[in-house]
Scaffold this active site. Structure first.
Site, PDB file in Angstrom:
ATOM      1  N   HIS A  36     -10.474  -7.386 -33.887  1.00 30.32           N
ATOM      2  CA  HIS A  36      -9.373  -8.356 -33.968  1.00 30.32           C
ATOM      3  C   HIS A  36      -8.423  -8.182 -32.777  1.00 30.32           C
ATOM      4  O   HIS A  36      -7.961  -9.162 -32.190  1.00 30.32           O
ATOM      5  CB  HIS A  36      -8.550  -8.130 -35.250  1.00 30.32           C
ATOM      6  CG  HIS A  36      -9.304  -8.311 -36.530  1.00 30.32           C
ATOM      7  ND1 HIS A  36      -9.609  -7.251 -37.368  1.00 30.32           N
ATOM      8  CD2 HIS A  36      -9.793  -9.420 -37.140  1.00 30.32           C
ATOM      9  CE1 HIS A  36     -10.248  -7.709 -38.437  1.00 30.32           C
ATOM     10  NE2 HIS A  36     -10.378  -9.018 -38.321  1.00 30.32           N
ATOM     11  N   GLU A 150     -17.763 -13.525 -31.890  1.00 36.86           N
ATOM     12  CA  GLU A 150     -19.210 -13.796 -32.018  1.00 36.86           C
ATOM     13  C   GLU A 150     -19.826 -12.989 -33.159  1.00 36.86           C
ATOM     14  O   GLU A 150     -20.953 -13.234 -33.552  1.00 36.86           O
ATOM     15  CB  GLU A 150     -19.923 -13.447 -30.701  1.00 36.86           C
ATOM     16  CG  GLU A 150     -19.666 -14.449 -29.607  1.00 36.86           C
ATOM     17  CD  GLU A 150     -20.462 -14.158 -28.348  1.00 36.86           C
ATOM     18  OE1 GLU A 150     -21.096 -13.075 -28.265  1.00 36.86           O
ATOM     19  OE2 GLU A 150     -20.437 -15.000 -27.437  1.00 36.86           O
ATOM     20  N   ARG A 189     -14.833  -4.818 -43.579  1.00 35.26           N
ATOM     21  CA  ARG A 189     -15.589  -4.304 -44.728  1.00 35.26           C
ATOM     22  C   ARG A 189     -16.111  -2.885 -44.498  1.00 35.26           C
ATOM     23  O   ARG A 189     -16.480  -2.212 -45.465  1.00 35.26           O
ATOM     24  CB  ARG A 189     -16.747  -5.242 -45.069  1.00 35.26           C
ATOM     25  CG  ARG A 189     -16.299  -6.531 -45.736  1.00 35.26           C
ATOM     26  CD  ARG A 189     -17.488  -7.308 -46.273  1.00 35.26           C
ATOM     27  NE  ARG A 189     -17.091  -8.458 -47.068  1.00 35.26           N
ATOM     28  CZ  ARG A 189     -16.797  -9.654 -46.562  1.00 35.26           C
ATOM     29  NH1 ARG A 189     -16.888  -9.858 -45.274  1.00 35.26           N
ATOM     30  NH2 ARG A 189     -16.442 -10.646 -47.352  1.00 35.26           N
TER      31      ARG A 189
HETATM   32  P1  AMP Z   1     -11.949 -11.693 -40.186  1.00 38.46           P
HETATM   33  O1  AMP Z   1     -10.626 -11.021 -40.351  1.00 38.46           O
HETATM   34  O2  AMP Z   1     -13.112 -10.831 -40.557  1.00 38.46           O
HETATM   35  O3  AMP Z   1     -11.981 -13.063 -40.807  1.00 38.46           O
HETATM   36  O4  AMP Z   1     -12.109 -11.917 -38.622  1.00 38.46           O
HETATM   37  C1  AMP Z   1     -11.148 -12.608 -37.882  1.00 38.46           C
HETATM   38  C2  AMP Z   1     -11.725 -12.914 -36.526  1.00 38.46           C
HETATM   39  O5  AMP Z   1     -12.050 -11.691 -35.866  1.00 38.46           O
HETATM   40  C3  AMP Z   1     -13.017 -13.737 -36.599  1.00 38.46           C
HETATM   41  O6  AMP Z   1     -13.034 -14.682 -35.538  1.00 38.46           O
HETATM   42  C4  AMP Z   1     -14.086 -12.676 -36.406  1.00 38.46           C
HETATM   43  O7  AMP Z   1     -15.287 -13.187 -35.870  1.00 38.46           O
HETATM   44  C5  AMP Z   1     -13.402 -11.747 -35.431  1.00 38.46           C
HETATM   45  N1  AMP Z   1     -14.006 -10.415 -35.475  1.00 38.46           N
HETATM   46  C6  AMP Z   1     -14.247  -9.656 -36.582  1.00 38.46           C
HETATM   47  N2  AMP Z   1     -14.868  -8.513 -36.235  1.00 38.46           N
HETATM   48  C7  AMP Z   1     -15.036  -8.547 -34.888  1.00 38.46           C
HETATM   49  C8  AMP Z   1     -15.620  -7.668 -33.926  1.00 38.46           C
HETATM   50  N3  AMP Z   1     -16.171  -6.508 -34.280  1.00 38.46           N
HETATM   51  N4  AMP Z   1     -15.608  -8.042 -32.628  1.00 38.46           N
HETATM   52  C9  AMP Z   1     -15.060  -9.231 -32.240  1.00 38.46           C
HETATM   53  N5  AMP Z   1     -14.493 -10.096 -33.099  1.00 38.46           N
HETATM   54  C10 AMP Z   1     -14.471  -9.772 -34.404  1.00 38.46           C
END
Ligand code: AMP
Length: 281
Positions: A36, A150, A189
């Protein structure tokens, strides 16, 4: 840093920002990690103002238990954000009603079948929930650029179509997956895994890397081999698949010149992990 919890407050804060300022937007569900933060860094580099949303959107969870156990750490998230971007505006709606008025009806996006592959097949209703919440955030934040990982490759493709069809002025930037030093894709997670499971989870990316380097030579047999290997290691496989990077459909054959990616969704205990990598040409 400003913490905003209502759409009304967001509106008044955005009103005093000059029209010529570029606003970069990073939507998240919180429990933030380096993945993030990378999105936030890019938003800071490319814009005058950065808005990060933190909201665990119930509508996109097809499994209510998964929603209930989703990790939350607002205090820690705010500290991390502050360290990366001092002036960040954090929008953490205090309830779903800040985003969804009573008369809200789901947003229609033409997705050309992308929504029926992989995550769409395994998690009915998930992408409509994502589309609805991201649409509402885009409507409220008025960003010039929004940043997505991605890591959620299929989601990124769907967001690009949402933006094209509903927010043509908005640029969507896709950001490569941030991993730990042994290749594990960072994910909120991961916080739900035991130390032993965290180490075992690294095998998912190892399998995807094997598929990436051998797919053009071996085709589906390398997918089968790696699927069996992960099963033996105790993973429950939702899917391991190779798909076209744009249509997300299966390739014609393994000798194709299409741009391809390998995708995995697996369970370790009751934690669902996803990852994907480009197939080497
Ligand atoms: P989430 O909080 O899981 O909904 O993720 C929020 C944003 O962060 C989304 O655009 C995800 O694809 C991105 N994201 C989550 N994990 C990663 C990661 N390891 N590397 C790059 N972007 C991420």
């Amino acid at each position: 840093m400003q913490l905003i919890e209502s759409s009304r407050d967001l509106k008044s804060v955005l009103k005093i920002i000059n029209d010529d300022k570029k606003v970069g937007f990073v939507p998240t569900m919180g429990s933030l990690h380096e993945g993030h933060l990378q999105l936030v860094r890019l938003a800071k580099q490319g814009n005058d103002v950065v808005v990060v949303s933190i909201f665990v959107n119930k509508r996109q969870f097809n499994d209510s238990k998964d929603f209930e156990k989703y990790p939350k750490s607002l205090e820690a998230d705010l500290l991390l954000l502050q360290a990366v971007c001092e002036e960040v505006i954090v929008y953490a709606p205090s309830s779903a009603s800040e985003l969804f008025p009573e008369n809200f009806s789901s947003v229609k996006v033409t997705l050309d079948g992308i929504e029926n592959e992989m995550e769409g097949k395994s998690r009915p209703g998930h992408f409509q929930g994502v589309i609805d919440v991201v649409h509402q955030f885009f409507s409220q934040v008025h960003a010039s650029t929004a940043y997505f990982g991605e890591k959620d490759f299929q989601q990124l493709a769907i967001i690009r179509m949402l933006a094209e069809q509903h927010f043509p002025q908005l640029t969507i930037v896709g950001v490569p997956t941030i991993r730990n030093s042994r290749g594990l894709a960072l994910s909120s997670r991961n916080a739900l895994l035991t130390n032993e499971e965290l180490i075992r989870a690294e095998e998912v990316n190892k399998s995807l890397s094997e598929i990436s380097s051998k797919y053009h030579l071996l085709g589906d047999s390398i997918v089968f081999l790696e699927t069996s290997r992960l099963k033996e290691l105790g993973f429950v496989i939702d899917y391991i698949a190779v798909a076209n990077s744009e249509t997300l459909k299966s390739p014609l054959n393994h000798e194709t010149k299409e741009s391809l990616r390998a995708f995995a969704a697996v369970f370790l205990g009751n934690v669902r992990l996803i990852d994907n990598v480009a197939i080497k040409a």
